[in-house]
Motif scaffolding. Sequence first.
Motif: not given
Length: 177
Positions: A131-136
């Motif tokens: 699963r791709e996890v994105t944080r900003y």
Amino acid sequence: MSRVKTALFSAVALAGLAACSTSTPYGPAVDSRYGFSETQIEQDRWTVSFSGNSLTDLKTVETYLLYRAAELTVQNGYDYFEMIDRKVDEDKELRSVGPSPYSPAFAFRYYSPRWGWRSTFDPYFNDITLREVTRYEGIAEIIMGQGPKPAGNPRVYDAEDVLMNLSGKVMRAPAPY
């Protein structure tokens, strides 16, 4: 008495799970790496940042960054601020969901009279989902000013207007007990 302890433990565990499954609330990044932080560079110049967890979208990070800049401006007795530099960093990573490739489900143990107990891994058993996890993280350098807001510069914001217009979109962290 043990039922009370069990119920209390269950309530605390459920609250902890609920806290992990929500986006980063607006608050200082004191006990975690998520939230806002700021550093004073000069008397009227600051670096402001807001970091969100993997459930915090880009728009929320940008809104909280702008809100914190306005809040900091008012707290220091200024009327407006100019965003000199502003950027948003995006951090993407792949995480496995499911069993680990090193879990016992992958390993086979056998006994050999010559070498004793041995383990081997099945290379064809790959029941792993990624699963791709994105944080900003938003970072801005601001300069604060007093008096009426200078006209004609789109990077200058009236702090009171920003606070008034964005306050309904800010989800604050719950108060500690």
